[in-house]
Design a protein around this motif. Structure first.
Motif, short mmCIF file in Angstrom:
data_model
loop_
_atom_site.label_atom_id
_atom_site.label_comp_id
_atom_site.label_asym_id
_atom_site.label_seq_id
_atom_site.Cartn_x
_atom_site.Cartn_y
_atom_site.Cartn_z
N LEU A 92 16.88 -11.11 -69.71
CA LEU A 92 15.92 -11.91 -70.47
C LEU A 92 15.87 -13.29 -69.83
N LYS A 132 11.63 -18.95 -69.61
CA LYS A 132 10.20 -18.65 -69.74
C LYS A 132 9.69 -19.16 -71.09
N ASN A 133 8.46 -19.61 -71.09
CA ASN A 133 7.85 -20.11 -72.32
C ASN A 133 7.26 -18.93 -73.10
N TRP A 134 8.06 -18.32 -73.96
CA TRP A 134 7.62 -17.19 -74.77
C TRP A 134 6.89 -17.71 -76.00
N ARG A 135 5.89 -16.96 -76.46
CA ARG A 135 5.18 -17.37 -77.67
C ARG A 135 6.07 -17.26 -78.90
N SER A 136 6.87 -16.21 -78.96
CA SER A 136 7.81 -16.04 -80.07
C SER A 136 8.92 -15.10 -79.62
N ASP A 138 8.21 -11.50 -78.66
CA ASP A 138 7.65 -11.18 -77.35
C ASP A 138 8.72 -10.99 -76.27
N TRP A 139 9.95 -11.34 -76.57
CA TRP A 139 11.02 -11.27 -75.56
C TRP A 139 11.15 -9.86 -75.00
N ARG A 140 11.26 -9.78 -73.67
CA ARG A 140 11.49 -8.50 -73.01
C ARG A 140 12.24 -8.78 -71.70
#
Length: 99
Positions: A46, A50-54, A57-59
């Motif tokens: 992971l 990274k700028n994840w939205r929430s 969304d993590w993958r």
């Protein structure tokens, strides 16, 4: 074994985060597994930089070990993603180590 491989194996075993340079970018990674694909080593991790939205969304991304540089273990630990299942990403990959 090279230094990057040893550090990532330790990070997976201890669930430690690592910082590394990949394609010129500095990233903080939570490595979940290491696998072999066609003779090359990869880590599924992971990317916490990274700028994840929430968090929904993590993958995991797959990073070739040859592309990782300046890898350093961090003090912080992580919990594996709830959806994580230790398995090789593709049928012809070989899983080597997982959290």
């Amino acid at each position: 074994m090279n230094d990057t491989r040893l550090k990532l194996m330790e990070a997976i075993a201890r669930r430690c985060m690592v910082t590394a340079h990949y394609n010129g970018n500095r990233m903080t990674l939570a490595p979940h597994q290491m696998f072999e694909r066609r003779g090359d080593l990869f880590v599924s991790a992971l990317n916490l930089s990274k700028n994840w939205r929430s968090p929904d969304d993590w993958r995991l991304g797959h990073y070739k070990l040859d592309g990782l540089a300046v890898t350093e273990l961090q003090e912080g630990t992580f919990e594996p993603l709830p959806s994580f299942e230790a398995a090789a990403p593709r049928e012809d990959d070989t899983l080597l180590l997982a959290v």
